[in-house]
Enzyme design. Structure first.
Site, PDB file in Angstrom:
ATOM      1  CG  ASN A 162       9.679  20.607  52.264  1.00 15.73           C
ATOM      2  OD1 ASN A 162       9.862  21.338  53.236  1.00 15.73           O
ATOM      3  ND2 ASN A 162      10.477  19.612  51.986  1.00 15.73           N
ATOM      4  CB  CYS A 295      14.979  18.128  51.779  1.00 17.69           C
ATOM      5  SG  CYS A 295      14.688  17.181  53.276  1.00 17.69           S
ATOM      6  CD  GLU A 474      17.998  20.344  64.484  1.00 16.41           C
ATOM      7  OE1 GLU A 474      16.824  20.071  64.746  1.00 16.41           O
ATOM      8  OE2 GLU A 474      18.393  21.516  64.321  1.00 16.41           O
TER       9      GLU A 474
HETATM   10  N1  LIG Z   1      17.678  19.071  54.689  1.00 15.30           N
HETATM   11  C1  LIG Z   1      16.430  19.054  55.092  1.00 15.30           C
HETATM   12  O1  LIG Z   1      16.071  18.405  56.070  1.00 15.30           O
HETATM   13  C2  LIG Z   1      15.390  19.849  54.340  1.00 15.30           C
HETATM   14  C3  LIG Z   1      14.058  19.643  54.628  1.00 15.30           C
HETATM   15  C4  LIG Z   1      13.098  20.356  53.905  1.00 15.30           C
HETATM   16  C5  LIG Z   1      13.483  21.260  52.940  1.00 15.30           C
HETATM   17  N2  LIG Z   1      14.783  21.430  52.671  1.00 15.30           N
HETATM   18  C6  LIG Z   1      15.182  22.364  51.605  1.00 15.30           C
HETATM   19  O2  LIG Z   1      14.356  23.517  51.637  1.00 15.30           O
HETATM   20  C7  LIG Z   1      14.223  24.052  50.328  1.00 15.30           C
HETATM   21  C8  LIG Z   1      12.763  24.335  50.039  1.00 15.30           C
HETATM   22  O3  LIG Z   1      12.215  25.169  51.012  1.00 15.30           O
HETATM   23  P1  LIG Z   1      12.081  26.753  50.833  1.00 15.30           P
HETATM   24  O4  LIG Z   1      12.005  27.074  49.375  1.00 15.30           O
HETATM   25  O5  LIG Z   1      11.023  27.205  51.755  1.00 15.30           O
HETATM   26  O6  LIG Z   1      13.482  27.272  51.363  1.00 15.30           O
HETATM   27  P2  LIG Z   1      13.960  28.783  51.515  1.00 15.30           P
HETATM   28  O7  LIG Z   1      15.398  28.696  51.906  1.00 15.30           O
HETATM   29  O8  LIG Z   1      13.598  29.591  50.336  1.00 15.30           O
HETATM   30  O9  LIG Z   1      13.083  29.364  52.702  1.00 15.30           O
HETATM   31  C9  LIG Z   1      13.093  28.778  53.987  1.00 15.30           C
HETATM   32  C10 LIG Z   1      12.774  29.823  55.023  1.00 15.30           C
HETATM   33  O10 LIG Z   1      13.826  30.777  55.093  1.00 15.30           O
HETATM   34  C11 LIG Z   1      13.277  32.085  55.070  1.00 15.30           C
HETATM   35  N3  LIG Z   1      14.292  32.980  54.507  1.00 15.30           N
HETATM   36  C12 LIG Z   1      14.582  33.185  53.208  1.00 15.30           C
HETATM   37  N4  LIG Z   1      15.589  34.080  53.081  1.00 15.30           N
HETATM   38  C13 LIG Z   1      15.950  34.447  54.339  1.00 15.30           C
HETATM   39  C14 LIG Z   1      16.935  35.323  54.876  1.00 15.30           C
HETATM   40  N5  LIG Z   1      17.770  36.000  54.082  1.00 15.30           N
HETATM   41  N6  LIG Z   1      17.022  35.459  56.216  1.00 15.30           N
HETATM   42  C15 LIG Z   1      16.189  34.755  57.031  1.00 15.30           C
HETATM   43  N7  LIG Z   1      15.235  33.914  56.588  1.00 15.30           N
HETATM   44  C16 LIG Z   1      15.129  33.745  55.253  1.00 15.30           C
HETATM   45  C17 LIG Z   1      12.030  31.934  54.241  1.00 15.30           C
HETATM   46  O11 LIG Z   1      11.158  33.007  54.443  1.00 15.30           O
HETATM   47  C18 LIG Z   1      11.495  30.600  54.743  1.00 15.30           C
HETATM   48  O12 LIG Z   1      10.802  30.764  55.966  1.00 15.30           O
HETATM   49  C19 LIG Z   1      14.848  23.034  49.419  1.00 15.30           C
HETATM   50  O13 LIG Z   1      16.153  23.437  49.082  1.00 15.30           O
HETATM   51  C20 LIG Z   1      14.914  21.790  50.276  1.00 15.30           C
HETATM   52  O14 LIG Z   1      15.888  20.856  49.898  1.00 15.30           O
HETATM   53  C21 LIG Z   1      15.754  20.765  53.352  1.00 15.30           C
HETATM   54  O1  LIG Z   2      11.883  17.525  53.236  1.00 14.10           O
HETATM   55  C1  LIG Z   2      12.628  17.067  54.086  1.00 14.10           C
HETATM   56  C2  LIG Z   2      12.252  16.083  55.043  1.00 14.10           C
HETATM   57  C3  LIG Z   2      12.825  16.078  56.260  1.00 14.10           C
HETATM   58  C4  LIG Z   2      12.405  15.155  57.233  1.00 14.10           C
HETATM   59  C5  LIG Z   2      12.676  15.295  58.553  1.00 14.10           C
HETATM   60  O2  LIG Z   2      13.323  16.312  59.052  1.00 14.10           O
HETATM   61  C6  LIG Z   2      12.250  14.307  59.514  1.00 14.10           C
HETATM   62  O3  LIG Z   2      11.682  13.263  59.126  1.00 14.10           O
HETATM   63  O4  LIG Z   2      12.481  14.526  60.704  1.00 14.10           O
END
Ligand SMILES: NC(=O)c1ccc[n+]([C@@H]2O[C@H](COP(=O)([O-])OP(=O)(O)OC[C@H]3O[C@@H](n4cnc5c(N)ncnc54)[C@H](O)[C@@H]3O)[C@@H](O)[C@H]2O)c1
Ligand SMILES: O=C/C=C/C=C(\O)C(=O)O
Length: 493
Positions: A162, A295, A474
């Site tokens: 994202n 997120c 972090e």
């Molecule tokens: N908390 C935060 O700061 C934050 C920030 C951004 C996104 N997110 C979350 O991320 C999600 C969206 O992103 P996404 O769809 O790319 O997430 P995802 O979990 O599908 O994928 C993230 C990464 O993990 C890898 N991956 C998937 N399965 C794996 C496994 N079994 N072993 C190792 N690596 C693996 C993927 O290839 C990708 O690089 C949403 O749930 C969002 O809320 C959280």
């Molecule tokens: O989609 C999630 C956004 C996360 C944002 C950060 O990790 C940041 O601003 O450092």
């Protein structure tokens, strides 16, 4: 030097030990989400290539990189930040073709933060605090305990799609500033900016092997090869909670530490005493920025009953003004979703809301775009009302441009409803009552509570999720506990 960037159509493969390797065990298409067309090909790193990357990273720990002081590493990272800024047009183009996000957003948020993360941690790492405790020994002698912070080693950085450059550098910058080396696994949807960063590392003279990139899928592919590799000393991951569970299982073998930033189902809480203009503008951003794929984004909005009708009407009016279209056009405010597959998922939630009897205040479908953009993953910004808190769209993370608004009557009621989620990433509170702010802040179960704001970031502050939204924090000095290993030295004298 092999250039991967200026031409956005070039294939993306691995960046290992300072060199590109445009091979892999298979290849798959990178689709431009704005057009639905194949933009280039991604080569999936095999287990053998991942092993080479981890081995290169381990070797680099003992090379020139490992001998630098924090100040010297910082100086290199500042050069890196300056070079990212100089090449921002390349990064911008790569990021937009991968994600479809509007140029207005990427040029103000993603790319500057990509550079800014390196500057910030270059300054911060030398401040990593140690401690010292003089003591008496049992036989009346003296001793001194003091702590050393050592790099943890090889860090695996697994990233989502994202905010690709922002979130990757948010982890790579502190890792490198603390003297670690990294192997990055970008999302399979968005490999371009991470892969391009390899070239910039070479340009500013960061030694080979310090920064490596392996591309591919997650489970049973590159991601899993990396997180289960015994040469990895720690795993930092941003992504979905279920993926976090899988990675944690891999990390359990060898008892490697993890730092996780995971999913959310973030509430916005709006009291009648708020500054309404600010609450509307803030909620609009929090629900629709990056087409709702943040997120921290708000998907559940609770509005005090006396304000509720007016709030719904005004938020809908502003959502209708969002400008869908060419991501490279400066007036565009809403790009496409990341992929056709993700659009299917989000449309499934749109259907679920309708089936549950929601009132669709605005949106609910697919906008009509013509010509080049006819096959993009476009979707309408959508607002629902009328559903209970147990409706699927009020419980599950959607990650699309949508929110549900419902009224509330009492403070205690809204706190309980906001907290009734397995997630606890972020919340936004809109009120001008200072007493209420201080009363509610300790009660709302999240890692970040924004009051009269949203996504206002101070990189010194802790950042992470409560409950199933993450493990660890972090940001600022907090992340340094993950990116360094403390050693206590006890000297008897
Ligand atoms: N908390 C935060 O700061 C934050 C920030 C951004 C996104 N997110 C979350 O991320 C999600 C969206 O992103 P996404 O769809 O790319 O997430 P995802 O979990 O599908 O994928 C993230 C990464 O993990 C890898 N991956 C998937 N399965 C794996 C496994 N079994 N072993 C190792 N690596 C693996 C993927 O290839 C990708 O690089 C949403 O749930 C969002 O809320 C959280
Ligand atoms: O989609 C999630 C956004 C996360 C944002 C950060 O990790 C940041 O601003 O450092």
């Amino acid at each position: 030097m092999l250039r991967t960037s200026g031409d956005a159509a070039v294939d993306r493969g691995q960046f290992i030990d300072g060199a590109y390797d445009l091979s892999g065990s298979s290849r798959f298409a990178a689709v431009d989400p704005a057009t639905g067309e194949t933009a280039y090909w991604i080569h999936e790193a095999s287990a053998e290539q991942v092993d080479r990357a981890v081995t290169a990273a381990r070797k680099a720990l003992k090379g020139p990189w490992g001998k630098l002081s924090a100040a010297e590493r910082g100086a290199m990272l500042r050069k890196l930040a300056a070079r990212i800024a100089e090449r921002s047009a390349d990064f911008l183009r790569a990021e937009i073709i991968d994600t479809g996000k509007p140029v207005e957003m990427a040029s103000h948020l993603d790319i500057p933060r990509g550079a800014g993360n390196f500057n910030f941690f270059a300054d911060l790492a030398p401040m990593a605090l140690g401690e010292a405790f003089p003591m008496k020994t049992p036989d009346g002698g003296d001793a001194l305990n003091y702590s050393l912070r050592q790099p943890r080693g090889v860090i695996a950085v697994v990233c989502p799609w994202n905010l690709p450059l922002l979130l990757m550098t948010w982890k790579v910058a502190p890792a490198l500033a603390c003297g670690n080396t990294v192997v990055v696994k970008p999302s399979e949807e968005t490999p371009a900016t991470a892969t391009l960063l390899g070239e910039v590392m070479n340009e500013v003279g960061i030694p080979a092997g310090v920064f490596n990139v392996v591309n591919g899928l997650g489970a049973a592919s590159t991601g899993e090869f990396l997180t289960s590799h015994p040469g990895v000393d720690g795993i930092t991951f941003t992504g979905e909670t279920v993926t976090g569970t899988a990675i944690m299982k891999a990390a359990a073998v060898g008892t490697r530490p993890v730092s996780f930033e995971l999913g959310g189902k973030n509430p916005g809480i709006v009291f009648a005493d708020c500054d309404l203009d600010a609450a509307i503008a803030g909620t609009l951003r929090s629900a629709f920025l990056n087409c709702g794929q943040v997120c921290l984004g708000t998907e559940r909005v609770y509005v005090e009953r006396s304000l509720y009708p007016q709030f719904v009407e005004r938020l809908a009016a502003t959502a209708k003004k969002l400008q869908v279209g060419d991501p490279f056009d400066k007036s565009t405010t809403l790009g496409p979703l990341i992929s056709a597959g993700h659009r299917e998922k989000v449309l499934g939630y749109y259907a679920s809301a309708k089936a549950d009897g929601a009132e669709i205040v605005t949106g609910g479908g697919i906008p009509d775009l013509e010509d080049r953009f006819a096959n993009g993953s476009w979707i309408e910004p959508t607002i629902w009302t009328g559903l209970g808190d147990d409706a699927k769209v009020n419980r599950e993370e959607i990650f699309g441009p949508c929110c549900h608004i419902s009224p509330f009557d009492e403070e205690d009621e809204v706190v309980a409803r906001a907290n009734a989620s397995p997630y606890g990433l972020a919340a936004s509170l809109w009120t001008q009552n200072l007493g209420r702010t201080h009363r509610l802040a300790p009660q709302i179960e999240v890692g970040t509570l924004w009051v009269n704001s949203w996504f206002l970031r101070d990189l010194r502050a802790s950042f992470g999720g409560s409950k199933q939204s993450g493990i660890g924090r972090e940001g600022g000095l907090h992340g340094l506990d993950f990116y360094t290993e403390q050693r206590n030295v006890c000297i008897r004298f």
